[in-house]
Design a protein around this motif. Sequence first.
Motif, short mmCIF file in Angstrom:
data_model
loop_
_atom_site.label_atom_id
_atom_site.label_comp_id
_atom_site.label_asym_id
_atom_site.label_seq_id
_atom_site.Cartn_x
_atom_site.Cartn_y
_atom_site.Cartn_z
N TYR A 1 5.18 3.46 -14.32
CA TYR A 1 3.76 3.47 -13.96
C TYR A 1 2.95 4.24 -15.01
O TYR A 1 1.82 3.84 -15.33
N TYR B 1 8.27 -2.99 -13.79
CA TYR B 1 7.90 -2.13 -12.66
C TYR B 1 8.22 -2.83 -11.33
O TYR B 1 8.79 -2.21 -10.42
N GLU C 1 10.84 -1.67 -8.47
CA GLU C 1 10.43 -1.44 -7.08
C GLU C 1 11.27 -2.26 -6.10
O GLU C 1 11.45 -1.86 -4.95
N ARG D 1 5.07 -1.40 0.38
CA ARG D 1 5.20 -1.80 -1.02
C ARG D 1 5.15 -3.32 -1.17
O ARG D 1 4.72 -3.81 -2.21
N SER E 1 1.54 -4.19 -1.46
CA SER E 1 1.00 -3.78 -2.75
C SER E 1 1.46 -4.70 -3.88
O SER E 1 0.66 -5.16 -4.70
N ILE E 2 2.77 -4.99 -3.91
CA ILE E 2 3.31 -5.85 -4.97
C ILE E 2 2.76 -7.26 -4.86
O ILE E 2 2.39 -7.89 -5.86
N CYS F 1 -0.76 -7.35 -6.02
CA CYS F 1 -0.75 -7.23 -7.48
C CYS F 1 -0.45 -8.57 -8.13
O CYS F 1 -1.12 -8.98 -9.09
N THR G 1 -2.12 -0.28 -7.43
CA THR G 1 -0.79 0.34 -7.46
C THR G 1 -0.89 1.84 -7.21
O THR G 1 -0.06 2.42 -6.51
N GLN H 1 0.96 3.07 -3.90
CA GLN H 1 2.32 3.49 -4.19
C GLN H 1 2.45 4.77 -5.00
O GLN H 1 3.39 5.54 -4.78
N GLU H 2 1.54 5.01 -5.92
CA GLU H 2 1.76 6.07 -6.91
C GLU H 2 0.90 7.31 -6.72
O GLU H 2 1.02 8.25 -7.51
#
Length: 431
Positions: free
Chosen positions: A37, A90, A94, A171, A174-175, A178, A209, A213-214
């Motif tokens: 990330y 990434y 994940e 996640r 989120s993924i 994305c 992200t 997640q981060e």
Amino acid sequence: MEYCKLQIGCLIAVLYIIFIYIKEKQRFHMSRSFTLYDGILVIGAFCLIMDGTTAYTVNHLDQVNDILNRVFHGMFLVSIDTLIFTLFLYIMSETGYLEENKKRLLLFCVPYMLNVLVVMLGLNSLEYRVGSMSNYSMGISAYTCFIMAGVYIASAVWIFFRRWRYIQMHRRVSIFTCLLVVIGVTSYQMAVPDALVTSVGTMMIILGTYMNQEDPAMRELSRYHEEMVMGFATLIENRDDNTGGHVKRTTRYAALLAEEIQRRGYYRDILTKDYIHNLLLAAPMHDVGKIAIPDAILQKPGKLTDEEFDIMKQHTVRGGEIIRETFGRMGNEQYMEIAYQIARHHHEKWNGKGYPDGLKEEEIPLCARIMAIADVFDAVSENRCYRAAMPMNQCFDIIRDGSGRDFEPILAEAFLDMREKVVNIFVDNKR
């Protein structure tokens, strides 16, 4: 500046995220090791700078040296390629796919390396065209960039759906979001090349992200929760003269067994990433009901009477009740249910002769069947107030002899096959 306002706005937003990200990591004393990330942040910022630069130069061809303009375009296209490739790595990381396929990493790099080579060699063939919104460049370098993006996006989508169960639910969202952003922006940029919207995709990927997640603050909050649960469980264990090592070891044994069963392909409909994560968080609470057991019984050095044992057995019932009362409103229903099942049913036996409900075979929740092996193995391998620790060989023999009677055979076999890893956990905890 007219032609690069969008890129400047996106760059400001990304730089702000980078600033907050660094400050939060420093605030919580997090590791300074460079992550994927971190790479996305650095490459994304550079990509936005080059995006804005080329947006300006392509609309001022009469003012910018042609060689310099082509160099800027090459840097921009390579940065886009690098960003997409890093994002691909990434997503692989994940989903756990990267860890399982490290030996193939060079193979995954081939399209990226070939594309960078083609982009650099094709810079002389770049064509500058006039669009309704902005001038733009096309040519073999741009075409191969789009092709590489398509290859990695398609691969990421394939990996995402193939590894669906190995990704935690928050996640997944989120993924998936994305990927949708990347697909949408790339498709629009290809369809309307003079729109120059690449910067919007870059910013949305980094922002989404980070938020989902981060964010270091959210990670730290999660860590605090885990430490609080472990501390509370250790406090309860201390009541029967245990140092807390039992809680840590049984949790690691349970996680190790669950991951091994998942790897072997058993219970795929149950053993998702979320399930294993929640099992890891719930395992320390398996004996929470002991808080309701009198010290005279809990710390008795000799064998319990039948009446005392009946009272001791109530720690499973009380544990389930405490879980319901304490964690019922946390918002994570699966965690609460797993914690309840472990607390109430980790003394049930495969043959139905356990307690408190006399469940048998698959009537016993999977998490409780896993916990039963971890709990029994650690109980016999440690000194207790009523007996000394058994030799390691005898501890494994108890699991072997209990297969099909006390424990599910599949789980017992997997646990025995991991003897070396189990012993390592035991030894590590003693250091």
